[in-house]
Motif scaffolding. Sequence first.
Motif, mmCIF file in Angstrom:
data_model
loop_
_atom_site.group_PDB
_atom_site.id
_atom_site.type_symbol
_atom_site.label_atom_id
_atom_site.label_comp_id
_atom_site.label_asym_id
_atom_site.label_seq_id
_atom_site.Cartn_x
_atom_site.Cartn_y
_atom_site.Cartn_z
ATOM 1 N N ILE A 264 0.862 -1.190 0.000
ATOM 2 C CA ILE A 264 0.000 0.000 0.000
ATOM 3 C C ILE A 264 0.894 1.235 0.000
ATOM 4 O O ILE A 264 1.687 1.446 0.927
ATOM 5 N N ILE A 265 0.756 2.033 -1.041
ATOM 6 C CA ILE A 265 1.536 3.268 -1.139
ATOM 7 C C ILE A 265 0.632 4.435 -0.767
ATOM 8 O O ILE A 265 -0.296 4.769 -1.505
ATOM 9 N N PHE A 266 0.878 5.013 0.399
ATOM 10 C CA PHE A 266 0.079 6.139 0.881
ATOM 11 C C PHE A 266 0.663 7.453 0.363
ATOM 12 O O PHE A 266 1.879 7.651 0.348
ATOM 13 N N VAL A 267 -0.228 8.350 -0.014
ATOM 14 C CA VAL A 267 0.125 9.730 -0.337
ATOM 15 C C VAL A 267 -0.703 10.600 0.600
ATOM 16 O O VAL A 267 -1.930 10.617 0.511
ATOM 17 N N ILE A 268 -0.051 11.281 1.541
ATOM 18 C CA ILE A 268 -0.801 12.069 2.527
ATOM 19 C C ILE A 268 -0.406 13.540 2.448
ATOM 20 O O ILE A 268 0.776 13.889 2.402
ATOM 21 N N ASP A 269 -1.425 14.391 2.425
ATOM 22 C CA ASP A 269 -1.254 15.831 2.245
ATOM 23 C C ASP A 269 -0.963 16.517 3.578
ATOM 24 O O ASP A 269 -1.786 16.507 4.484
ATOM 25 N N SER A 270 0.233 17.094 3.699
ATOM 26 C CA SER A 270 0.582 17.824 4.920
ATOM 27 C C SER A 270 0.743 19.316 4.652
ATOM 28 O O SER A 270 1.375 20.037 5.427
ATOM 29 N N SER A 271 0.172 19.794 3.541
ATOM 30 C CA SER A 271 0.295 21.202 3.177
ATOM 31 C C SER A 271 -0.504 22.078 4.134
ATOM 32 O O SER A 271 -1.351 21.604 4.904
ATOM 33 N N ALA A 272 -0.244 23.390 4.072
ATOM 34 C CA ALA A 272 -0.911 24.330 4.971
ATOM 35 C C ALA A 272 -2.428 24.280 4.835
ATOM 36 O O ALA A 272 -3.157 24.323 5.832
ATOM 37 N N SER A 273 -2.925 24.152 3.615
ATOM 38 C CA SER A 273 -4.377 24.182 3.395
ATOM 39 C C SER A 273 -5.072 22.933 3.919
ATOM 40 O O SER A 273 -6.301 22.901 4.049
ATOM 41 N N ASN A 274 -4.297 21.879 4.234
ATOM 42 C CA ASN A 274 -4.903 20.623 4.671
ATOM 43 C C ASN A 274 -4.642 20.329 6.151
ATOM 44 O O ASN A 274 -5.040 19.277 6.653
ATOM 45 N N GLN A 275 -4.005 21.254 6.853
ATOM 46 C CA GLN A 275 -3.618 20.997 8.242
ATOM 47 C C GLN A 275 -4.807 20.752 9.164
ATOM 48 O O GLN A 275 -4.711 19.966 10.114
ATOM 49 N N ALA A 276 -5.937 21.394 8.899
ATOM 50 C CA ALA A 276 -7.104 21.254 9.786
ATOM 51 C C ALA A 276 -7.600 19.811 9.851
ATOM 52 O O ALA A 276 -8.118 19.372 10.885
ATOM 53 N N LYS A 277 -7.446 19.075 8.773
ATOM 54 C CA LYS A 277 -7.936 17.691 8.727
ATOM 55 C C LYS A 277 -6.829 16.657 8.933
ATOM 56 O O LYS A 277 -7.097 15.454 8.966
ATOM 57 N N LEU A 278 -5.598 17.118 9.072
ATOM 58 C CA LEU A 278 -4.469 16.200 9.045
ATOM 59 C C LEU A 278 -4.519 15.156 10.159
ATOM 60 O O LEU A 278 -4.260 13.968 9.912
ATOM 61 N N ASN A 279 -4.829 15.544 11.377
ATOM 62 C CA ASN A 279 -4.874 14.577 12.481
ATOM 63 C C ASN A 279 -5.888 13.469 12.214
ATOM 64 O O ASN A 279 -5.622 12.293 12.467
ATOM 65 N N GLU A 280 -7.041 13.861 11.708
ATOM 66 C CA GLU A 280 -8.068 12.868 11.384
ATOM 67 C C GLU A 280 -7.593 11.949 10.253
ATOM 68 O O GLU A 280 -7.844 10.736 10.266
ATOM 69 N N GLU A 281 -6.893 12.533 9.297
ATOM 70 C CA GLU A 281 -6.408 11.748 8.160
ATOM 71 C C GLU A 281 -5.301 10.778 8.580
ATOM 72 O O GLU A 281 -5.206 9.658 8.057
ATOM 73 N N ILE A 282 -4.481 11.184 9.540
ATOM 74 C CA ILE A 282 -3.448 10.286 10.059
ATOM 75 C C ILE A 282 -4.098 9.109 10.777
ATOM 76 O O ILE A 282 -3.654 7.956 10.644
ATOM 77 N N LYS A 283 -5.147 9.382 11.530
ATOM 78 C CA LYS A 283 -5.880 8.288 12.189
ATOM 79 C C LYS A 283 -6.466 7.326 11.150
ATOM 80 O O LYS A 283 -6.473 6.107 11.348
ATOM 81 N N TYR A 284 -6.919 7.885 10.050
ATOM 82 C CA TYR A 284 -7.468 7.062 8.973
ATOM 83 C C TYR A 284 -6.374 6.179 8.376
ATOM 84 O O TYR A 284 -6.576 4.976 8.148
ATOM 85 N N LEU A 285 -5.213 6.765 8.124
ATOM 86 C CA LEU A 285 -4.081 5.985 7.609
ATOM 87 C C LEU A 285 -3.733 4.845 8.564
ATOM 88 O O LEU A 285 -3.531 3.704 8.138
ATOM 89 N N ARG A 286 -3.690 5.153 9.846
ATOM 90 C CA ARG A 286 -3.363 4.127 10.844
ATOM 91 C C ARG A 286 -4.437 3.047 10.907
ATOM 92 O O ARG A 286 -4.136 1.871 11.148
ATOM 93 N N SER A 287 -5.697 3.426 10.685
ATOM 94 C CA SER A 287 -6.779 2.430 10.710
ATOM 95 C C SER A 287 -6.634 1.440 9.561
ATOM 96 O O SER A 287 -6.962 0.264 9.697
ATOM 97 N N ILE A 288 -6.137 1.917 8.419
ATOM 98 C CA ILE A 288 -5.886 1.010 7.293
ATOM 99 C C ILE A 288 -4.729 0.076 7.633
ATOM 100 O O ILE A 288 -4.795 -1.135 7.380
ATOM 101 N N CYS A 289 -3.686 0.616 8.231
ATOM 102 C CA CYS A 289 -2.555 -0.229 8.635
ATOM 103 C C CYS A 289 -3.002 -1.345 9.572
ATOM 104 O O CYS A 289 -2.488 -2.468 9.508
#
Length: 222
Positions: free
Chosen positions: A39-64
């Motif tokens: 599984i090759i993850f591409v995760i957005d850590s740009s300034a415009s996406n910071q508000a959702k980043l913590n939730e998205e990291i949890k999502y990535l970890r849930s897939i793992c």
Amino acid sequence: MNKKLIIIGFLILGICVIGKLLFSTLKNIKLDEFHPAAIIFVIDSSASNQAKLNEEIKYLRSICSILDPEDVIKILKVSESSYLIYEGAPTNGSTINNALKEFTKLDSNDYGTAYGEALKKAFDHVLTMKKEGYVPSVVVIGDLENEGDISRQIDWETLPQSVENVKKYVPEVSMLFAYAHPEKLDLVKTKLTPVLGEKRLVIANELTADKSQRKLLEAIGR
């Protein structure tokens, strides 16, 4: 004596008949062959996406957490540029967390989203992992907004052909796009469904993300 011989004969005959039936049954059962996934993850850590980043990291970890120890993952971060921040087993929770914490921090000097660059690198990993015997999948987590250097952005007109080129060598490749706005996900669906098909293209907005892990497993043949 004759009685005993007859009984023994019937027993042997019965055992042979049962054995033959069991052999025929087992011969017709096709066991699913396990193929490890990459599984090759591409995760957005740009300034415009910071508000959702913590939730998205949890999502990535849930897939793992639903992957097998034999599977491997790679994580590419996306901001002004894109580069690999982790590769290894999906079970190395603390190492994954540390890599994400360290390399997805907001950098005020970074502006832009190099999604196009990230996908190109992800497709290169797909081709490599296929040669290594893995079933590859690309999981893109972020808003999919094009910002900054246009040469590093997604070209939506050429992306379908890029995926088609990968499919020539990796017919089973699948993709998942999560946490973008429904309008962006609709664009993904329009551009890539003709190439990947319904089963190998998964999209999920922030309200439907929790339902997408099962679809990803199905896409990689689990």
